[in-house]
Write a protein that holds these residues in place. Structure first.
Motif, PDB file in Angstrom:
ATOM      1  N   ALA A 140       0.840  -1.202   0.000  1.00 24.08           N
ATOM      2  CA  ALA A 140       0.000   0.000   0.000  1.00 24.08           C
ATOM      3  C   ALA A 140       0.871   1.246   0.000  1.00 24.08           C
ATOM      4  O   ALA A 140       2.000   1.234   0.496  1.00 24.08           O
ATOM      5  N   ARG A 141       0.297   2.306  -0.551  1.00 25.60           N
ATOM      6  CA  ARG A 141       0.968   3.611  -0.566  1.00 25.60           C
ATOM      7  C   ARG A 141      -0.089   4.698  -0.400  1.00 25.60           C
ATOM      8  O   ARG A 141      -1.163   4.640  -1.010  1.00 25.60           O
ATOM      9  N   TYR A 142       0.266   5.696   0.419  1.00 20.88           N
ATOM     10  CA  TYR A 142      -0.619   6.844   0.595  1.00 20.88           C
ATOM     11  C   TYR A 142       0.178   8.125   0.380  1.00 20.88           C
ATOM     12  O   TYR A 142       1.203   8.351   1.029  1.00 20.88           O
ATOM     13  N   ASP A 143      -0.304   8.961  -0.548  1.00 20.62           N
ATOM     14  CA  ASP A 143       0.328  10.239  -0.853  1.00 20.62           C
ATOM     15  C   ASP A 143      -0.383  11.346  -0.077  1.00 20.62           C
ATOM     16  O   ASP A 143      -1.500  11.744  -0.431  1.00 20.62           O
ATOM     17  N   PHE A 144       0.239  11.839   0.981  1.00 23.29           N
ATOM     18  CA  PHE A 144      -0.345  12.924   1.748  1.00 23.29           C
ATOM     19  C   PHE A 144      -0.355  14.213   0.935  1.00 23.29           C
ATOM     20  O   PHE A 144      -1.332  14.974   0.969  1.00 23.29           O
ATOM     21  N   THR A 145       0.740  14.483   0.258  1.00 23.76           N
ATOM     22  CA  THR A 145       0.877  15.638  -0.620  1.00 23.76           C
ATOM     23  C   THR A 145       1.706  15.191  -1.825  1.00 23.76           C
ATOM     24  O   THR A 145       2.286  14.099  -1.813  1.00 23.76           O
ATOM     25  N   PRO A 146       1.800  15.996  -2.874  1.00 25.49           N
ATOM     26  CA  PRO A 146       2.697  15.624  -3.979  1.00 25.49           C
ATOM     27  C   PRO A 146       4.154  15.502  -3.555  1.00 25.49           C
ATOM     28  O   PRO A 146       4.963  14.913  -4.274  1.00 25.49           O
ATOM     29  N   GLN A 147       4.491  16.027  -2.373  1.00 25.90           N
ATOM     30  CA  GLN A 147       5.878  15.999  -1.910  1.00 25.90           C
ATOM     31  C   GLN A 147       6.163  14.905  -0.872  1.00 25.90           C
ATOM     32  O   GLN A 147       7.323  14.660  -0.543  1.00 25.90           O
ATOM     33  N   PHE A 148       5.116  14.235  -0.354  1.00 28.07           N
ATOM     34  CA  PHE A 148       5.369  13.265   0.710  1.00 28.07           C
ATOM     35  C   PHE A 148       4.390  12.104   0.612  1.00 28.07           C
ATOM     36  O   PHE A 148       3.180  12.294   0.473  1.00 28.07           O
ATOM     37  N   ALA A 149       4.964  10.872   0.687  1.00 26.99           N
ATOM     38  CA  ALA A 149       4.140   9.666   0.650  1.00 26.99           C
ATOM     39  C   ALA A 149       4.765   8.611   1.551  1.00 26.99           C
ATOM     40  O   ALA A 149       5.973   8.610   1.800  1.00 26.99           O
ATOM     41  N   ILE A 150       3.909   7.721   2.053  1.00 31.04           N
ATOM     42  CA  ILE A 150       4.396   6.574   2.817  1.00 31.04           C
ATOM     43  C   ILE A 150       3.981   5.304   2.079  1.00 31.04           C
ATOM     44  O   ILE A 150       3.011   5.287   1.304  1.00 31.04           O
ATOM     45  N   ARG A 151       4.723   4.222   2.309  1.00 32.25           N
ATOM     46  CA  ARG A 151       4.412   2.957   1.665  1.00 32.25           C
ATOM     47  C   ARG A 151       4.811   1.813   2.585  1.00 32.25           C
ATOM     48  O   ARG A 151       5.690   1.957   3.443  1.00 32.25           O
ATOM     49  N   ALA A 152       4.162   0.656   2.408  1.00 32.04           N
ATOM     50  CA  ALA A 152       4.457  -0.501   3.234  1.00 32.04           C
ATOM     51  C   ALA A 152       4.026  -1.750   2.487  1.00 32.04           C
ATOM     52  O   ALA A 152       3.177  -1.702   1.578  1.00 32.04           O
TER      53      ALA A 152
END
Length: 761
Positions: free
Chosen positions: A448-460
């Motif tokens: 999974a990946r979540y893009d909080f903003t175009p400049q920051f994302a988390i993935r796992a």
């Protein structure tokens, strides 16, 4: 824009391609320009100097040194799946039969692919067995070949080591041609030769540098490749494929035999060193059809066949048993032939399924089936090579231990990518495989990946994986003999191995968990960081180690005679076993920045860090109740790979000039080493710990565009000629071995300088 940020990758997701910084899993891109600018003549070495998560076994002696053995995230080469244009690549027949950390491995030999034919390489740093099948425990390396009807390049390189040996020359090139109005054929070639290197000290027996053990083998390699593509049936189908062929001749000297230790006055009055030679032919072909309109699905039907034939011979040697029986002995032998084949057939489908406003985007569905046939053949050597005690150094393979083994693998997979809400991407993958010899395996993965903003994302991601034992691991047997000790490899299913407590091999199973983030703080500046943990159960290792009379009896029960001048206490016997479980934990950081300095040119900067450690979580026992690993074997699993690797680099282009500068810090390694002298000499149970401290190496290259199509470069790898730690006296065989063969991080060739000319058209 930087290539790393904008390149579209196809590895890591079966259903949809993405830009590398938008990918749901950590993927690195290594361009053909980066590979060439390393100055390394072999693809494996170029990759090691291009990515912090990649390492190679530093063992540089014997025939095993001819095959590049890529390690990813601190795990063995057999945990890394190699693809070419997304299709599984066949493995080498050249088994690493030494006792070190890569023992028993038959990895893919990527050096058989011409570098000139490579467009770029995608490295997936995540478990992917659910997507691609067995071996993808540590990750996947996908080699993308050049396409297109136009363009080409030529390259020439000459180089040598600071020590004055290892002279290397290389010629490679590629060219594209039109196939009608809409198709292409692309051709590539490579020719490379390097001389032998030697880093031995003075042999205490002779007072000269006669030892000939620590050094890179002499080799000559020719590689060819062709890649093609053409639409037909009114563009309803696309015909594609590629063929690669490689030939290699290698020569590797063995331990020197003095006239006193091995008296052969009529043949070698001053002693001799046997030379193992090899002739290798490697072939692969892929043919496929793909289209976009089968009941609304995109489809891809392909077949891939690969084969590696490895023949081992020996010169400047003798068989003392044959001499005693027949009054003469050959001095050259054919020792054995090894052949590995793999035939893979794939049918894949994919489709974007519209779901209206229910989800944030269409569901991307991919599924498919695979059949793979594998075989491994061991053919016997000359009668004179295995008669009695056999030829010196490496005995010939007897008909008793020869054979051909086959298996079939059937697999099916499904991959679903959904975006339940905007900015959240989830990928589900599942796979089932059936091995006719190793049973069934079910694997799955959620990422999974979540893009909080175009400049920051988390993935796992979390997944499980597996690796089936190779046919070579199940059936290989041999005997290697040094002047004062010998080691026998027993086939795990043989009566000899069962007498020493062997149990039939089963697959390795793994669980892989990872998590990280992607940051783009400013334009053209990208940072990714990912932590990971990989648990592997029932790892296949070269365990079941016995010595003394038990070892002698086991080896001789296979029809192999142990030389009478070798003390039973200096004889060991091993077999492959599911001997251990481990946990590998680590951190990867990758950062790159592309700066347009206007009148001052263009600057590309990069930083890469890989930190990892492996710990033993379980040690198995054989049916006799003995531990399957010694302290030395545990060290091979846990401390032989650098604990860290840090890479800092920059490439500056200004007008016609360019400069590449790279610093690499190789982390600490540890090895539990055998004593070579004293009361514990050649002991199989008493060892001493040897530590290779961290090392910094510097690589530099200066380039000049002498013509719009011609680029000239001079450079040096390991500019300051850094070498590994030297062994203490008790670890030196006849005082001649200077370095640890297994755990040194940087090899022991030292500094290397080169001149390269590139032409494009």
């Amino acid at each position: 824009m930087p290539e790393q940020a904008e390149a579209v990758v196809v590895t890591g997701n079966r259903s949809v391609a993405r830009k590398v910084t938008d990918n749901i899993a950590p993927v690195d891109i290594i361009s053909s320009r980066t590979l060439v600018s390393t100055g390394m003549p072999d693809l494996g070495a170029a990759l090691m100097n291009s990515n912090p998560a990649l390492n190679m076994q530093a063992h540089q002696t014997d025939q095993a040194a001819l095959t590049s053995s890529i390690r990813l995230r601190g795990l063995d080469p057999d945990k890394v799946l190699i693809l070419v244009d997304g299709k599984r690549r066949h493995t080498t027949a050249n088994i690493n039969s030494d006792k070190g950390p890569d023992s028993g491995e038959t990895p893919v030999d990527i050096d058989m692919i011409p570098v000139a034919m490579i467009d770029h390489i995608e490295i997936l740093r995540d478990g992917a067995a659910a997507q691609y099948g067995s071996d993808a425990i540590a990750g996947v390396v996908n080699i993308i070949l050049k396409k297109g009807p136009k363009g080409g390049s030529e390259q020439g390189l000459v180089g040598a080591n600071y020590a004055g040996d290892g002279f290397t020359y290389l010629v490679r090139g590629d060219h594209g041609f039109s196939w009608g109005d809409d198709g292409f054929v692309h051709l590539g070639f490579e020719f490379k030769h390097n001389d032998l290197t030697s880093r031995d000290l003075v042999d205490s027996r002779t007072g000269r540098k006669d030892f000939h053990q620590e050094g890179e083998p002499d080799q000559t390699r020719e590689n060819f490749a062709i890649d093609w593509g053409k639409p037909f049936l009114n563009d309803k189908a696309y015909f594609y494929g590629n063929v690669t062929y490689g030939h290699r001749h290698g020569e590797s000297p063995q331990y020197f035999r003095t006239a006193q230790q091995t008296p052969l006055p009529a043949y070698y009055p001053w002693g001799f060193d046997p030379v193992d030679t090899s002739e290798e032919n490697d072939f692969a072909a892929t043919v496929g059809l793909r289209g976009e309109s089968f009941l609304g699905f995109g489809w891809d039907l392909s077949t891939t066949y690969g084969e590696d034939i490895f023949n081992i011979n020996q010169n400047n040697s003798a068989n003392l048993s044959y001499l005693a029986a027949y009054g003469h002995t050959p001095t050259s032998f054919h020792l054995r032939g090894l052949t590995s084949t793999q035939w893979t057939n794939n049918l894949d489908f994919r489709r974007a399924i519209p779901v209206g406003h229910v989800l944030a985007s269409p569901i991307h569905l991919a599924f498919g089936a695979e059949h793979r046939m594998e075989s491994y053949r061991m053919s016997p050597g000359d009668y004179s090579s295995y008669y009695g005690a056999g030829s010196q150094a490496l005995t010939g393979l007897s008909p008793t231990n020869a054979g051909t083994w086959y298996r079939d693998i059937y697999a099916g997979y499904v991959d679903v990518d959904v975006q339940p809400i905007k900015h959240l991407d989830i990928d589900f993958a599942g796979r089932f495989e059936h091995y006719t010899d190793a049973g069934d395996a079910k694997t799955g993965k959620i990422a999974a990946r979540y893009d909080f903003t175009p400049q920051f994302a988390i993935r796992a991601a979390i997944s499980n994986g597996f690796r089936a034992p190779t046919l070579a691991e199940e059936h290989y047997a041999n005997l290697a003999v040094a002047p004062t000790f010998a080691g026998g490899q027993l086939a795990v299913g043989s009566a000899a191995a069962r007498a020493l407590g062997a149990i039939p091999l089963t697959p390795e199973y793994s669980t892989n968990a990872s998590g990280g983030f992607v940051i783009r703080p400013i334009k053209d500046f990208n940072i990714t960081a990912d932590v990971y943990q990989i648990n592997i159960r029932d790892r296949i290792i070269n365990g079941g180690s016995y010595s003394g009379t038990q070892a002698v009896n086991a080896i001789e029960s296979m029809g192999i005679e142990v030389p009478s001048n070798i003390s039973p206490g200096a004889v060991t016997a091993h077999y492959y076993s599911n001997g251990a479980s481990t946990r590998t934990q680590g951190l990867d950081i990758v950062s790159n920045y592309h700066a347009d300095l206007r009148q001052m040119g263009i600057l590309d900067l990069n930083l890469g860090i890989d930190l990892n450690r492996t710990r033993l979580t379980h040690l198995g026992r054989d049916t006799n109740g003995n531990a399957l690993l010694t302290a030395q074997g545990i060290g091979y699993l846990t401390t032989n790979t650098p604990r860290s690797k840090i890479m800092l680099g920059g490439h500056w282009t200004w007008g016609k000039f360019d400069v590449m500068l790279q610093e690499i810090r190789w982390g600490e390694t540890k090895d539990m080493m055998s004593y070579r002298s004293g009361p514990y000499a050649n002991s199989n149970s008493v060892f001493f710990q040897f530590v290779n401290k961290p090392r910094w190496t510097t690589n530099i290259e200066f380039g000049y565009q002498v013509h719009p199509r011609i680029h000239l470069a001079v450079g040096a790898n390991n500019l300051t000629n850094r070498l590994p730690q030297r062994l203490p006296s008790e670890g030196r065989y006849f005082n001649a071995e200077a370095y640890d063969d297994y755990a040194n991080q940087i090899g022991y060739n030292g500094g290397y300088y080169y001149l390269r000319v590139n032409a494009t058209f």
